[in-house]
Design a protein around this motif. Sequence first.
Motif, PDB file in Angstrom:
ATOM      1  N   TRP A   6     -16.077  -8.550  -7.881  1.00 11.40           N
ATOM      2  CA  TRP A   6     -15.154  -9.678  -8.047  1.00 11.40           C
ATOM      3  C   TRP A   6     -14.741  -9.832  -9.498  1.00 11.40           C
ATOM      4  CZ3 TRP A   6     -13.108 -11.857  -3.871  1.00 11.40           C
ATOM      5  CH2 TRP A   6     -13.786 -11.712  -2.665  1.00 11.40           C
ATOM      6  N   VAL A  23     -10.756 -12.342  -7.452  1.00 10.25           N
ATOM      7  CA  VAL A  23     -10.057 -11.308  -6.692  1.00 10.25           C
ATOM      8  C   VAL A  23     -10.841 -10.000  -6.772  1.00 10.25           C
ATOM      9  CG1 VAL A  23      -8.574 -10.641  -8.630  1.00 10.25           C
ATOM     10  CG2 VAL A  23      -7.806 -10.216  -6.301  1.00 10.25           C
ATOM     11  N   ALA A  25     -10.597  -5.712  -5.211  1.00  7.29           N
ATOM     12  CA  ALA A  25      -9.958  -4.668  -4.410  1.00  7.29           C
ATOM     13  C   ALA A  25     -11.062  -3.759  -3.884  1.00  7.29           C
ATOM     14  CB  ALA A  25      -8.968  -3.882  -5.255  1.00  7.29           C
ATOM     15  N   GLY A  28      -9.523  -0.631   0.611  1.00 10.97           N
ATOM     16  CA  GLY A  28      -8.084  -0.611   0.841  1.00 10.97           C
ATOM     17  C   GLY A  28      -7.469  -1.978   1.041  1.00 10.97           C
ATOM     18  N   ALA A  29      -8.202  -3.027   0.717  1.00 13.53           N
ATOM     19  CA  ALA A  29      -7.723  -4.393   0.905  1.00 13.53           C
ATOM     20  C   ALA A  29      -7.891  -5.195  -0.378  1.00 13.53           C
ATOM     21  CB  ALA A  29      -8.491  -5.075   2.033  1.00 13.53           C
ATOM     22  N   ILE A  30      -7.221  -6.330  -0.407  1.00 19.17           N
ATOM     23  CA  ILE A  30      -7.368  -7.289  -1.499  1.00 19.17           C
ATOM     24  C   ILE A  30      -8.175  -8.461  -0.944  1.00 19.17           C
ATOM     25  CG2 ILE A  30      -6.175  -8.804  -3.127  1.00 19.17           C
ATOM     26  CD1 ILE A  30      -5.580  -5.827  -3.549  1.00 19.17           C
ATOM     27  N   HIS A  31      -9.197  -8.870  -1.667  1.00 13.54           N
ATOM     28  CA  HIS A  31     -10.056  -9.975  -1.262  1.00 13.54           C
ATOM     29  C   HIS A  31      -9.867 -11.113  -2.260  1.00 13.54           C
ATOM     30  CE1 HIS A  31     -12.357  -7.266   1.436  1.00 13.54           C
ATOM     31  NE2 HIS A  31     -12.009  -6.369   0.516  1.00 13.54           N
ATOM     32  N   ARG A  43      -9.121 -11.790   3.239  1.00 14.07           N
ATOM     33  CA  ARG A  43      -8.883 -10.355   3.083  1.00 14.07           C
ATOM     34  C   ARG A  43      -7.451 -10.081   3.533  1.00 14.07           C
ATOM     35  NH1 ARG A  43     -12.079  -5.123   4.510  1.00 14.07           N
ATOM     36  NH2 ARG A  43     -10.369  -3.788   5.152  1.00 14.07           N
ATOM     37  N   ALA A  45      -3.830  -7.186   2.866  1.00 17.53           N
ATOM     38  CA  ALA A  45      -3.339  -5.912   2.349  1.00 17.53           C
ATOM     39  C   ALA A  45      -2.418  -6.192   1.159  1.00 17.53           C
ATOM     40  CB  ALA A  45      -2.578  -5.164   3.440  1.00 17.53           C
ATOM     41  N   PRO A  46      -2.219  -5.220   0.291  1.00 18.23           N
ATOM     42  CA  PRO A  46      -1.394  -5.438  -0.895  1.00 18.23           C
ATOM     43  C   PRO A  46       0.037  -5.899  -0.604  1.00 18.23           C
ATOM     44  CG  PRO A  46      -2.710  -3.472  -1.185  1.00 18.23           C
ATOM     45  CD  PRO A  46      -2.896  -3.908   0.238  1.00 18.23           C
TER      46      PRO A  46
END
Length: 65
Positions: A6, A23, A25, A28-31, A43, A45-46
């Motif tokens: 994080w 935030v 990464a 393959g996802a953005i959290h 969660r 996706a970009p």
Amino acid sequence: MHDIPWRKSSFSGNGVNNECLEVAAADGAIHLRESEAPGTAIRTAPRPLAAFIRATKAGEFDHLR
């Protein structure tokens, strides 16, 4: 979600409550999560996140205030 790296938002204040958005990464996802509730995260996706940010900057959600 504890092993995700994080990062604290650069817009976070250094006040008493030290509330901030974090935030990460991974996979393959953005959290996204709030520092006060680290056990709860979003969660996405970009591309959808980028579309949300563009819409927010354009004021498309201002009527919700």
